[in-house]
Design a protein around this motif. Structure first.
Motif, PDB file in Angstrom:
ATOM      1  N   ILE A 190       0.844  -1.205   0.000  1.00 61.54           N
ATOM      2  CA  ILE A 190       0.000   0.000   0.000  1.00 61.54           C
ATOM      3  C   ILE A 190       0.876   1.251   0.000  1.00 61.54           C
ATOM      4  O   ILE A 190       0.635   2.204  -0.752  1.00 61.54           O
ATOM      5  N   LEU A 191       1.909   1.260   0.852  1.00 57.45           N
ATOM      6  CA  LEU A 191       2.840   2.395   0.878  1.00 57.45           C
ATOM      7  C   LEU A 191       3.503   2.570  -0.484  1.00 57.45           C
ATOM      8  O   LEU A 191       3.644   3.697  -0.980  1.00 57.45           O
ATOM      9  N   GLN A 192       3.899   1.468  -1.095  1.00 63.23           N
ATOM     10  CA  GLN A 192       4.531   1.527  -2.413  1.00 63.23           C
ATOM     11  C   GLN A 192       3.610   2.181  -3.444  1.00 63.23           C
ATOM     12  O   GLN A 192       4.036   3.047  -4.215  1.00 63.23           O
ATOM     13  N   LYS A 193       2.343   1.791  -3.439  1.00 62.76           N
ATOM     14  CA  LYS A 193       1.401   2.346  -4.401  1.00 62.76           C
ATOM     15  C   LYS A 193       1.150   3.836  -4.135  1.00 62.76           C
ATOM     16  O   LYS A 193       0.959   4.613  -5.072  1.00 62.76           O
ATOM     17  N   VAL A 194       1.165   4.230  -2.871  1.00 64.86           N
ATOM     18  CA  VAL A 194       1.034   5.650  -2.535  1.00 64.86           C
ATOM     19  C   VAL A 194       2.233   6.426  -3.078  1.00 64.86           C
ATOM     20  O   VAL A 194       2.089   7.495  -3.690  1.00 64.86           O
ATOM     21  N   LEU A 195       3.427   5.872  -2.888  1.00 60.06           N
ATOM     22  CA  LEU A 195       4.638   6.541  -3.351  1.00 60.06           C
ATOM     23  C   LEU A 195       4.703   6.632  -4.871  1.00 60.06           C
ATOM     24  O   LEU A 195       5.245   7.603  -5.416  1.00 60.06           O
ATOM     25  N   LEU A 196       4.168   5.649  -5.559  1.00 59.14           N
ATOM     26  CA  LEU A 196       4.219   5.660  -7.021  1.00 59.14           C
ATOM     27  C   LEU A 196       3.326   6.739  -7.618  1.00 59.14           C
ATOM     28  O   LEU A 196       3.498   7.115  -8.783  1.00 59.14           O
ATOM     29  N   ASP A 197       2.396   7.238  -6.842  1.00 60.92           N
ATOM     30  CA  ASP A 197       1.591   8.380  -7.266  1.00 60.92           C
ATOM     31  C   ASP A 197       2.390   9.658  -7.012  1.00 60.92           C
ATOM     32  O   ASP A 197       3.028   9.814  -5.963  1.00 60.92           O
ATOM     33  N   ASP A 198       2.381  10.584  -7.959  1.00 64.47           N
ATOM     34  CA  ASP A 198       3.184  11.815  -7.830  1.00 64.47           C
ATOM     35  C   ASP A 198       2.799  12.612  -6.585  1.00 64.47           C
ATOM     36  O   ASP A 198       3.673  13.116  -5.860  1.00 64.47           O
ATOM     37  N   PHE A 199       1.515  12.734  -6.336  1.00 65.78           N
ATOM     38  CA  PHE A 199       1.081  13.465  -5.145  1.00 65.78           C
ATOM     39  C   PHE A 199       1.494  12.729  -3.877  1.00 65.78           C
ATOM     40  O   PHE A 199       1.883  13.344  -2.881  1.00 65.78           O
ATOM     41  N   GLY A 200       1.432  11.389  -3.919  1.00 63.80           N
ATOM     42  CA  GLY A 200       1.843  10.596  -2.758  1.00 63.80           C
ATOM     43  C   GLY A 200       3.312  10.787  -2.428  1.00 63.80           C
ATOM     44  O   GLY A 200       3.682  10.958  -1.266  1.00 63.80           O
ATOM     45  N   LEU A 201       4.162  10.768  -3.458  1.00 62.11           N
ATOM     46  CA  LEU A 201       5.595  10.992  -3.243  1.00 62.11           C
ATOM     47  C   LEU A 201       5.842  12.391  -2.700  1.00 62.11           C
ATOM     48  O   LEU A 201       6.622  12.575  -1.749  1.00 62.11           O
ATOM     49  N   GLN A 202       5.180  13.373  -3.277  1.00 64.04           N
ATOM     50  CA  GLN A 202       5.343  14.753  -2.817  1.00 64.04           C
ATOM     51  C   GLN A 202       4.894  14.897  -1.365  1.00 64.04           C
ATOM     52  O   GLN A 202       5.551  15.576  -0.562  1.00 64.04           O
ATOM     53  N   TYR A 203       3.786  14.244  -1.024  1.00 64.85           N
ATOM     54  CA  TYR A 203       3.244  14.341   0.328  1.00 64.85           C
ATOM     55  C   TYR A 203       4.228  13.776   1.353  1.00 64.85           C
ATOM     56  O   TYR A 203       4.503  14.407   2.385  1.00 64.85           O
ATOM     57  N   ILE A 204       4.778  12.613   1.078  1.00 67.06           N
ATOM     58  CA  ILE A 204       5.659  11.955   2.047  1.00 67.06           C
ATOM     59  C   ILE A 204       7.004  12.674   2.143  1.00 67.06           C
ATOM     60  O   ILE A 204       7.627  12.700   3.210  1.00 67.06           O
ATOM     61  N   CYS A 205       7.447  13.274   1.059  1.00 69.12           N
ATOM     62  CA  CYS A 205       8.739  13.965   1.085  1.00 69.12           C
ATOM     63  C   CYS A 205       8.608  15.451   1.404  1.00 69.12           C
ATOM     64  O   CYS A 205       9.609  16.173   1.429  1.00 69.12           O
ATOM     65  N   HIS A 206       7.399  15.920   1.666  1.00 70.67           N
ATOM     66  CA  HIS A 206       7.176  17.346   1.888  1.00 70.67           C
ATOM     67  C   HIS A 206       7.840  17.838   3.169  1.00 70.67           C
ATOM     68  O   HIS A 206       8.337  18.967   3.220  1.00 70.67           O
ATOM     69  N   THR A 207       7.840  17.021   4.209  1.00 72.56           N
ATOM     70  CA  THR A 207       8.502  17.406   5.467  1.00 72.56           C
ATOM     71  C   THR A 207       9.495  16.332   5.866  1.00 72.56           C
ATOM     72  O   THR A 207       9.330  15.147   5.538  1.00 72.56           O
ATOM     73  N   ALA A 208      10.530  16.751   6.585  1.00 72.35           N
ATOM     74  CA  ALA A 208      11.535  15.802   7.055  1.00 72.35           C
ATOM     75  C   ALA A 208      10.899  14.776   7.995  1.00 72.35           C
ATOM     76  O   ALA A 208      11.274  13.594   7.998  1.00 72.35           O
ATOM     77  N   GLU A 209       9.928  15.212   8.771  1.00 75.09           N
ATOM     78  CA  GLU A 209       9.288  14.310   9.728  1.00 75.09           C
ATOM     79  C   GLU A 209       8.613  13.132   9.021  1.00 75.09           C
ATOM     80  O   GLU A 209       8.758  11.972   9.421  1.00 75.09           O
ATOM     81  N   ARG A 210       7.870  13.429   7.956  1.00 77.10           N
ATOM     82  CA  ARG A 210       7.188  12.352   7.220  1.00 77.10           C
ATOM     83  C   ARG A 210       8.197  11.427   6.561  1.00 77.10           C
ATOM     84  O   ARG A 210       8.059  10.196   6.616  1.00 77.10           O
ATOM     85  N   PHE A 211       9.208  12.031   5.929  1.00 72.38           N
ATOM     86  CA  PHE A 211      10.199  11.207   5.248  1.00 72.38           C
ATOM     87  C   PHE A 211      10.910  10.279   6.224  1.00 72.38           C
ATOM     88  O   PHE A 211      11.061   9.076   5.964  1.00 72.38           O
ATOM     89  N   TYR A 212      11.366  10.802   7.351  1.00 70.22           N
ATOM     90  CA  TYR A 212      12.118   9.971   8.284  1.00 70.22           C
ATOM     91  C   TYR A 212      11.238   8.944   8.989  1.00 70.22           C
ATOM     92  O   TYR A 212      11.708   7.869   9.373  1.00 70.22           O
ATOM     93  N   ALA A 213       9.955   9.244   9.141  1.00 64.88           N
ATOM     94  CA  ALA A 213       9.044   8.238   9.694  1.00 64.88           C
ATOM     95  C   ALA A 213       8.987   7.023   8.768  1.00 64.88           C
ATOM     96  O   ALA A 213       9.036   5.869   9.219  1.00 64.88           O
ATOM     97  N   VAL A 214       8.908   7.291   7.468  1.00 61.17           N
ATOM     98  CA  VAL A 214       8.849   6.203   6.491  1.00 61.17           C
ATOM     99  C   VAL A 214      10.192   5.502   6.367  1.00 61.17           C
ATOM    100  O   VAL A 214      10.273   4.265   6.409  1.00 61.17           O
ATOM    101  N   SER A 215      11.269   6.259   6.219  1.00 59.73           N
ATOM    102  CA  SER A 215      12.583   5.644   5.997  1.00 59.73           C
ATOM    103  C   SER A 215      13.058   4.863   7.219  1.00 59.73           C
ATOM    104  O   SER A 215      13.739   3.836   7.087  1.00 59.73           O
ATOM    105  N   THR A 216      12.697   5.316   8.417  1.00 57.16           N
ATOM    106  CA  THR A 216      13.089   4.596   9.630  1.00 57.16           C
ATOM    107  C   THR A 216      12.415   3.226   9.691  1.00 57.16           C
ATOM    108  O   THR A 216      13.053   2.208  10.016  1.00 57.16           O
ATOM    109  N   VAL A 217      11.129   3.191   9.378  1.00 60.49           N
ATOM    110  CA  VAL A 217      10.413   1.911   9.384  1.00 60.49           C
ATOM    111  C   VAL A 217      10.975   0.985   8.306  1.00 60.49           C
ATOM    112  O   VAL A 217      11.194  -0.210   8.554  1.00 60.49           O
ATOM    113  N   LEU A 218      11.218   1.516   7.119  1.00 62.15           N
ATOM    114  CA  LEU A 218      11.800   0.694   6.055  1.00 62.15           C
ATOM    115  C   LEU A 218      13.156   0.144   6.462  1.00 62.15           C
ATOM    116  O   LEU A 218      13.474  -1.032   6.224  1.00 62.15           O
ATOM    117  N   SER A 219      13.974   0.968   7.102  1.00 61.03           N
ATOM    118  CA  SER A 219      15.297   0.528   7.557  1.00 61.03           C
ATOM    119  C   SER A 219      15.186  -0.580   8.605  1.00 61.03           C
ATOM    120  O   SER A 219      15.918  -1.583   8.556  1.00 61.03           O
TER     121      SER A 219
END
Length: 299
Positions: A190-219
């Motif tokens: 589900i996260l992958q499909k959200v990221l593959l959408d342009d708005f989804g990628l922009q949303y998750i990378c819009h703030t450092a907090e959102r990006f690191y929340a995702v990247s920390t879990v992936l790590s």
């Protein structure tokens, strides 16, 4: 020599048509029974098992009077069992049959948009927010994720916008950290499909907090796979990282925070049997620095 006309046969001349009519009649009766409390459970079971046999099940469910309300009653009825966690296997099976029918509605192009406009997925979020690891709860979360997964498979920007504005990402991240392997896989998809959408990628990378929340879990997931490898889960994780690397700020951050296990050949045996994931990882490493990660030797 005289001839006489044969009497018409009493049996149907088109058995296929009769079969289709009987099937359609059975469908309507089962859907009608969903609005009758005493008959609902058996109809839920039969429809969930045979839903592939009824191509028009989704529109019939959606446009039949009182049917969706009956399905939502099934969901709401177990809310008191969520906290404290007292959900029984029988109750879990019953509500999951209702969820299977809602997944059918979510998958159909004719009913997907009204399904979203009615905010039906919000009724599932309390299930995704549970943390009990017992089988009834795990089955409930997995089936609920299946409904969301059916929505995102359609690659519809409207779906992605709805999920982001209703905070699906934190729920998925929690399951990615604490769920079973299968639940983690669906949540990561589900996260992958959200990221593959342009708005989804922009949303998750819009703030450092959102990006690191995702990247920390992936790590954390990558590190867990070192002990318990899963090719299916690794595929979705790598695909998420690769899509994140399409964002310039995220790409810069990943140069410092990409798990070492993805760079040093830790998963080489798993990747030998999965050319697609191997190719995605190669593209990811190249995007993050090419030569400095020794792409060829890592995979």
């Amino acid at each position: 020599m005289s001839t006489t006309a044969e009497a018409p046969s009493s049996s149907s001349e088109n058995p296929k048509k009769d079969t289709e009519e009987n099937s359609e009649s059975r469908l309507y009766q089962l859907v009608k029974n969903l609005t009758i409390l005493e008959r609902r459970e058996s109809s839920l079971l039969e429809l969930s098992k045979k839903r592939e046999s009824f191509p028009q099940l989704a529109p019939v469910l959606w446009y039949s009077f009182g049917t969706i309300a009956g399905l939502l009653q099934e969901l709401v009825a177990i809310y008191p069992s969520l906290s404290p966690p007292t959900l029984t296997a029988h109750a879990s099976n019953r509500v999951c049959n209702a969820l299977a029918l809602l997944q059918c509605v979510a998958s159909h192009p004719e009913t997907r948009t009204p399904f979203l406009n009615a905010h039906i997925p919000l009724f599932l979020y309390p299930f995704l927010n549970t943390v009990s690891k017992t089988r009834p709860f795990e089955y409930l979360r997995l089936t609920s994720l299946g409904v969301i997964g059916a929505l995102v498979k359609m690659d519809d920007p409207e779906v992605i916008n709805f999920l982001l504005t209703t905070e699906i990402i934190p729920l998925c991240l929690r399951i990615m950290e604490t769920g079973s392997e299968l639940s983690k896989t669906v949540a990561t998809f589900i996260l992958q499909k959200v990221l593959l959408d342009d708005f989804g990628l922009q949303y998750i990378c819009h703030t450092a907090e959102r990006f690191y929340a995702v990247s920390t879990v992936l790590s954390n997931m990558v590190n867990a796979l070192i002990e318990q490898p899963s090719a299916r889960l690794l595929k979705h994780i790598v695909r998420c990282y690769l899509r994140l690397s399409d964002n310039p700020r995220a790409r810069e951050a990943l140069r410092q925070h990409l798990p070492v296990a993805l760079q040093n050949g830790t998963f080489s045996k798993v990747l030998e049997e999965d050319p697609s994931t191997r190719r995605w990882l190669s593209s990811l490493l190249y995007a993050l620095g090419g030569e400095q990660y020794n792409v060829g030797s890592n995979i």
